[in-house]
Design a protein around this motif. Structure first.
Motif, short mmCIF file in Angstrom:
data_model
loop_
_atom_site.label_atom_id
_atom_site.label_comp_id
_atom_site.label_asym_id
_atom_site.label_seq_id
_atom_site.Cartn_x
_atom_site.Cartn_y
_atom_site.Cartn_z
N LEU A 288 0.83 -1.21 0.00
CA LEU A 288 0.00 0.00 0.00
C LEU A 288 0.86 1.26 0.00
N SER A 289 1.95 1.24 0.75
CA SER A 289 2.82 2.42 0.81
C SER A 289 3.45 2.71 -0.55
N ILE A 290 3.96 1.67 -1.21
CA ILE A 290 4.60 1.87 -2.51
C ILE A 290 3.57 2.30 -3.55
N SER A 291 2.40 1.66 -3.56
CA SER A 291 1.38 2.00 -4.56
C SER A 291 0.87 3.42 -4.37
N LEU A 292 0.61 3.83 -3.14
CA LEU A 292 0.11 5.17 -2.88
C LEU A 292 1.17 6.23 -3.17
N SER A 293 2.41 5.98 -2.75
CA SER A 293 3.47 6.97 -2.97
C SER A 293 3.80 7.13 -4.45
N THR A 294 3.94 6.01 -5.17
CA THR A 294 4.21 6.12 -6.61
C THR A 294 3.01 6.70 -7.36
N GLY A 295 1.80 6.41 -6.87
CA GLY A 295 0.62 7.02 -7.48
C GLY A 295 0.60 8.52 -7.29
N ILE A 296 1.02 8.99 -6.11
CA ILE A 296 1.08 10.43 -5.86
C ILE A 296 2.11 11.09 -6.77
#
Length: 331
Positions: A288-296
Motif C-alpha cells: 500500500l505504501s509503494i502503490s500510494l506513494s508512486t501514485g502520488i
C-alpha cells in the motif's frame, strides 16, 4: 512496451546465445504479470487522459510494482509468487491516487460522452467472458507444482470461485436494481471478483468450500461496491473511478489477503504463527505504501499542463485520437 520495460527492470531481458535470441519463459511470464497493475490503474482514468499520459502511467506503475516485489523479496523474505498475488491491490490503489490528483470539477455528473453504447457493451462482455475462461490458468501460474497436482487444484479452485461469482453477481444485480433487472455493466465488473480474491489467497485454498466461500463474499462486496461506492467516491473523496477499479480489484484483493491470513493453519508453534502474521501484515503495508506513494508522484507529474490533457468536452471522445473512415470529410 510495458512487458519490455518490466524485463529490463528485472535484468531478465532477452539474451543472445550462439547467435540466437533466447527468452526465459519464466521471466516473460513474470514481466506479463507486472503489466497487469498498469492495466488496472489505467482503468481509473480511462477517457480522461491522452496517449502520452497512458505511456507514463505504464512506465511508473511497472517500476513501482517491480520495486515493491524487490522490497518484499529482500526485506520481508516473501516468495516472488506471493508478492505478485498483491498486484490487484497495488494497481487499484495506484489508480485511485491518479484519479484523485486528476480530478476534474463537475465530475459529480457524468461527462457528456461518458455513455455505454450497445456495441461497446457487448464487446466488453465478450472480453469479460474471455477473461473468465482463462483466469484459472492465470492463477495457476502463481503456485508451484509441489506437492504434485497443486496447479490442477488452483485451476479447479478458481473455476469454482468464478462459477459462484457469476451466479451471485446476477442475483445481487437484480436485488439491488430499483426495477429488478439485470445490469450488464455491473455484472461484467463483478463477475471476475471471485477470481481476483481466490488468486490472492491461492496458497491456502485447498478445499472446494473455501474457494466457493471466497468467491461468494468477493462478488457480494464487488457488486454492492459498484452500485454505491462509485458515486460516493466522487462526492466524498473526489475520485472519479471510471471503471470501478475499487470494487472490481481493490476490495476482492483485500478480501483475498484476509482469507490468506485466516485460512493458513500449518504452524508448529505460536511463535511461527505470530511471525507469519507480522510478515503478512508488513507485506500489505509495504504494498500500500509503494502503490500510494508512486501514485502520488505519477499524479503530480501528469497534472502538468505540459502534457496537454484533454478538455472536459473532449473526455471520453475517441475521435480526438483515432481516425474514423466514415467521419472523414472528403475535400
Amino acid at each position: 512496451m510495458a512487458v519490455q520495460w518490466a524485463l529490463i527492470l528485472n535484468g531478465l531481458d532477452s539474451w543472445y546465445y550462439r547467435g540466437k535470441i533466447q527468452i526465459n519463459l519464466r521471466s516473460l511470464v513474470y514481466a506479463e504479470m507486472c503489466t497487469v497493475p498498469a492495466l488496472i490503474s489505467i482503468g481509473t482514468v480511462l477517457g480522461k487522459t491522452n496517449p502520452v499520459h497512458l505511456v507514463l502511467i505504464a512506465l511508473f506503475e511497472v517500476s513501482g510494482f517491480v520495486l515493491n516485489e524487490w522490497l518484499l523479496h529482500n526485506f520481508v523474505k516473501t516468495q516472488p509468487s506471493n508478492s505478485i498475488m498483491l498486484l490487484h491491490i497495488h494497481g487499484a490503489f495506484f489508480g485511485l491516487m491518479l484519479t484523485w490528483f486528476l480530478y476534474r470539477k463537475g465530475s459529480e455528473k457524468p461527462f457528456e460522452k461518458e455513455k455505454l453504447s450497445r456495441n461497446s457493451g457487448l464487446f466488453s462482455m465478450l472480453g469479460t467472458l474471455f477473461l473468465w475462461m482463462f483466469w484459472p490458468s492465470f492463477n495457476s501460474v502463481l503456485v508451484d507444482n509441489y506437492p504434485q497436482g497443486r496447479k490442477l487444484g488452483a485451476v479447479c479452485s478458481t473455476y469454482l470461485s468464478l462459477a459462484v461469482s457469476a451466479t451471485t453477481a446476477a442475483s445481487v444485480s437484480v436485488a439491488t436494481s430499483p426495477k429488478g433487472k439485470l445490469n450488464l455493466v455491473q455484472i461484467q465488473s463483478s463477475i471476475l471478483a471471485g477470481g481476483v480474491a481466490v488468486g490472492v489467497a491461492m496458497p491456502v485454498v485447498h478445499q472446494p468450500w473455501e474457494a466457493m466461500t471466497i468467491g461468494f463474499l468477493a462478488v457480494v462486496l464487488s457488486t454492492i461496491g459498484y452500485r454505491y461506492l462509485k458515486s460516493h467516491m466522487v462526492l466524498v473523496f473526489q475520485c472519479h473511478d471510471t471503471c470501478s477499479v475499487l470494487s472490481t480489484h481493490a476490495l476482492p484483493g483485500l478480501l483475498g489477503w484476509l482469507a490468506q491470513f485466516l485460512l493458513l493453519k500449518d504452524f508448529d508453534d505460536h511463535n511461527t504463527a505470530i511471525r507469519f502474521a507480522v510478515f503478512h501484515i508488513t507485506s500489505l503495508f509495504i504494498t500500500l505504501s509503494i502503490s500510494l506513494s508512486t501514485g502520488i508522484i505519477t499524479g503530480v507529474l501528469l497534472k502538468w499542463k505540459f502534457w496537454r490533457p484533454p478538455q472536459d468536452q473532449k473526455c471520453f471522445d475517441d475521435q480526438a485520437y483515432w481516425e474514423f473512415p466514415h467521419l472523414v470529410v472528403v475535400k
